[in-house]
Design a protein around this motif. Structure first.
Motif, PDB file in Angstrom:
ATOM      1  N   ALA A 148       0.519   7.043   2.365  1.00 14.85           N
ATOM      2  CA  ALA A 148       1.645   7.958   2.179  1.00 14.85           C
ATOM      3  C   ALA A 148       2.625   7.803   3.332  1.00 14.85           C
ATOM      4  CB  ALA A 148       1.150   9.395   2.101  1.00 14.85           C
ATOM      5  N   SER A 149       3.876   7.487   2.997  1.00 12.23           N
ATOM      6  CA  SER A 149       4.893   7.290   4.023  1.00 12.23           C
ATOM      7  C   SER A 149       5.159   8.597   4.765  1.00 12.23           C
ATOM      8  CB  SER A 149       6.188   6.778   3.378  1.00 12.23           C
ATOM      9  OG  SER A 149       7.142   6.470   4.365  1.00 12.23           O
ATOM     10  N   TYR A 205       0.819  -1.206   0.000  1.00 12.87           N
ATOM     11  CA  TYR A 205       0.000   0.000   0.000  1.00 12.87           C
ATOM     12  C   TYR A 205       0.856   1.261   0.000  1.00 12.87           C
ATOM     13  CZ  TYR A 205      -3.867  -3.158   1.156  1.00 12.87           C
ATOM     14  OH  TYR A 205      -4.803  -4.169   1.135  1.00 12.87           O
ATOM     15  N   PHE A 206       1.977   1.230   0.702  1.00 15.49           N
ATOM     16  CA  PHE A 206       2.897   2.375   0.654  1.00 15.49           C
ATOM     17  C   PHE A 206       3.518   2.502  -0.729  1.00 15.49           C
ATOM     18  CE2 PHE A 206       3.139   2.050   5.414  1.00 15.49           C
ATOM     19  CZ  PHE A 206       2.741   3.349   5.684  1.00 15.49           C
ATOM     20  N   SER A 261       2.348   1.520  -3.574  1.00 11.74           N
ATOM     21  CA  SER A 261       1.374   1.884  -4.610  1.00 11.74           C
ATOM     22  C   SER A 261       0.808   3.281  -4.435  1.00 11.74           C
ATOM     23  CB  SER A 261       0.225   0.868  -4.607  1.00 11.74           C
ATOM     24  OG  SER A 261      -0.534   0.970  -3.402  1.00 11.74           O
ATOM     25  N   GLY A 262       1.094   3.921  -3.304  1.00 12.38           N
ATOM     26  CA  GLY A 262       0.579   5.260  -3.048  1.00 12.38           C
ATOM     27  C   GLY A 262      -0.757   5.288  -2.343  1.00 12.38           C
TER      28      GLY A 262
END
Length: 669
Positions: free
Chosen positions: A349-350, A342-343, A345-346
């Protein structure tokens, strides 16, 4: 596959050597992993063409197509199936691939073996990124945004497919790819063939590289119509066939109380009550399968236990197997893979929604650490034992004690995770519905508001309502606990600015988000107050000061009365495992198994009485970030009649009916 009280450690590794041309060779079985002539061409000929793929995918009418493989090996057959499926033009079914491997390769050996196939480099890289290593058990990998499911079982093939066969027909194609029958007899046994037949959906096919007579006869005896077909290269013949006789499920060896006597009819829509982590992750898993979801909450999204500003991706280690340990580790591993995707792929947001920066968990028992350091051999990607100096390098602050470093862990903002899971047109979120009740009307479940009006209805309903679960009549019997937890918001300081990873002690802290750390949390049983208390802020701060002595002086200067925070209520079960699965029809269920009152070990050959189309997903305690993603997949697989991502032992350990069975066995009911 029950492992309780057995020593815990990495699953046995494949013993490899390498040929002069760089091909992997199984030393223990004196056999190659694939043909030296042309491994890719052999796999395509034997397994894809032998099962008439991809042509069958184009004609397939079900939502998903399921392949089962004995012997995952280097993953070549899987990657070629993925490649062919990905290249298919037009609509295609969701692909579900289940592979069993007793001796998995390390990530390094997998990479070395797959480097021989440059055209598969992209897919191989994605597989290696998600590779679970040698962590024992079952591992679900979600690829292609959830449209490709890979279940890896690090188990014996006969045991695994016998376990799955309890569920009835599940697969459309079989790849029999163990090492040669003469070198690995255990992979070519009549018991396995019988399980295959019981697991085969109408029209299921089977293909294998061998033409051994006993294999052909064994498959035929189990109900497959087999034929010799042209082999690959210098091999003159191989075998292919299809299921000809519908096989009955194998006889139960233990009372099948966890299996519903009646399967829930297939449903195109699902009603979920509760929009916290459990409900939102389940909504995504169902939407990934093409189901429409109505997600209701009496309040706002993530308004209860999932509303904390920061939480740590947490698990537990133990020197011995148990349901609690095995589920904790398998769910943690699954969750870490999901969040990493998920991080990347956007979707998350990290830095804003979290960061997989690793976490360090302090441990006071030095003997336990020494013992676990041996058990973790081969599982360094999961956890490592670090002394204080080593931990300080990872954390950016020196802890008071040694402990475990989890490189795939980190922190997340639960409300952000909840919101991200709902980015689908198939999911409708309805907040602030007020108190809700569930009633069965005909073939549907209806959610009623406090005025008795219908808010929503669907053929399947799921309670993801945390501490509010026992407010619904079908779940009133559950022995759930409500545990008050207060977090404290701590302004970042010069000292805390250097914190590089999450830190768990008697509480937790993560790197600051927007200049603020969320620390905590208190643990108060039988306390229903929602009031923020200065005493609990002090408790949270004092625990942190003890765990990080260099911060103690600055932390002592804080006035707890000036701190803000949040109060939430964890929902926990007596055995600290989540409660996930179909809800029993209590009176009928107890009547069916009443004989257990006199003899807890008595075998009763009857499936359980369950409320059709009603499930629950709750009691994630303080580990919801870790446990909820896998539980969502488990429930979605149950609802859609898929192969399950956990063994039957772990499914039974999570089942809502387990408490009734335990109380019957103890003659408490």
């Amino acid at each position: 596959m029950k492992r309780d009280n057995r020593p815990w450690g990495a699953t046995p590794a494949a013993t490899l050597s390498w040929t002069e041309d760089g091909a992997p060779y199984a030393s223990d079985f004196d056999d190659l992993y694939y043909s030296r002539e042309d491994g890719m061409a052999e796999s395509r000929h034997v397994f894809l063409a032998g099962n008439r793929l991809p042509a069958r995918w184009q004609a397939h009418r079900d939502a998903d197509f399921r392949i089962a493989e004995t012997g995952f090996g280097t993953g070549l057959n899987f990657l070629l199936s993925w490649q062919a499926w990905r290249q298919l033009e037009g609509p295609r079914p969701r692909l579900h691939y289940v592979a069993v491997e007793k001796y998995p390769l390390s990530r390094e050996d997998m990479g070395r073996a797959l480097a021989a196939w440059p055209e598969l480099a992209e897919l191989a890289g994605a597989l290696l990124q998600a590779w679970p290593g040698r962590l024992p058990g079952q591992h679900r990998l979600l690829l292609e945004d959830g449209q490709l499911v890979l279940d890896l079982w690090w188990e014996d093939a006969s045991d695994s497919f016998a376990d799955l066969a309890r569920l009835g027909p599940r697969f459309d194609a079989w790849y029999l790819d163990g090492f040669a029958p003469a070198r690995n007899e255990s992979m070519w046994q009549p018991a396995l063939y019988q399980s295959m037949a019981a697991l085969s959906r109408p029209g299921a096919t089977v293909a294998t590289f061998t033409a051994a007579g006993h294999v052909r006869r064994g498959l035929a005896a189990a109900g497959f119509q087999m034929a010799k077909v042209p082999g690959f290269g210098r091999k003159r013949e191989s075998l292919a066939g299809c299921i000809a006789v519908t096989a009955a499920a194998p006889a139960a060896v233990a009372t099948p109380w966890d299996l519903p006597a009646e399967e829930t009819p297939e449903a195109g829509s699902v009603l979920i009550i509760g929009a916290g982590l459990a409900g939102c992750l389940l909504a995504k898993s169902l939407a990934d399968r093409g189901l429409t979801v109505q997600l209701l909450d009496q309040g706002e999204l993530a308004g209860e236990a999932s509303g904390n500003e920061q939480g740590v991706l947490y698990t537990r280690l133990s020197r011995k197997h148990s349901a609690l340990t095995d589920f904790a580790l398998q769910s943690f591993s699954h969750a870490a893979r999901r969040y990493r995707h998920y991080f990347a792929s956007g979707l998350l947001a990290s830095g804003r929604d979290g960061a997989l920066c690793g976490s360090f968990h302090q441990q006071a028992d030095a003997d336990e650490l020494a013992a676990m350091e041996e058990s973790l051999a081969g599982l360094e990607g999961l956890a490592q034992v670090l002394d204080r100096a080593g931990a300080a390098e990872k954390l950016g602050a020196e802890p008071a004690l040694a402990g475990y470093w989890y490189p795939d862990s980190g922190w997340l903002r639960p409300p952000a995770v909840c919101r991200a899971m709902l980015q689908s047109d198939l999911i409708e979120l309805r907040e602030n519905c007020g108190p809700l009740a569930l009633v069965r009307t005909g073939t549907h479940w209806q959610a009623l508001n406090d005025a008795g009006a219908s808010v929503a209805s669907a053929g399947v309903a799921v309670l993801c309502t945390g501490t509010g679960s026992t407010g619904f009549a079908p779940a009133q019997y559950l022995p759930l606990q409500s545990i008050r937890g207060q977090t404290s918001y701590l302004p970042a300081s010069d000292a805390s600015a250097g914190l590089r990873a999450a830190f768990c002690h008697q509480g937790y802290i993560s790197p600051a988000r927007d200049g603020v750390h969320c620390i905590g949390a208190s643990f108060k049983l039988r306390d229903s107050s929602r009031e923020l208390r200065a005493a609990e802020h002090r408790e949270n701060v004092d625990k942190l000061a003890t765990a990080l002595p260099a911060w103690a002086a600055s932390l002592a200067q804080l006035d707890p009365a000036t701190l803000t925070g949040r109060v939430g209520f964890r929902c926990a079960s007596p055995d600290y495992l989540p409660v996930v699965g179909p809800l029993p029809r209590r009176a009928d269920f107890l009547q069916t198994y009443t004989a257990l009152r006199k003899n807890a070990k008595r075998f009763i050959d009857a499936r359980g009485d369950y409320m059709q189309g009603l499930y629950i997903n709750t009691a994630h305690g303080s580990r919801g970030l870790s446990s909820a993603p896998l539980c969502a997949e488990l429930l979605a697989s149950m609802i859609c009649r898929e192969p399950l991502p956990l063994s039957s032992d772990l499914c039974r350990a999570l089942s809502p009916a387990r408490f009734l069975i335990r109380d019957l066995a103890r003659n408490r009911l």
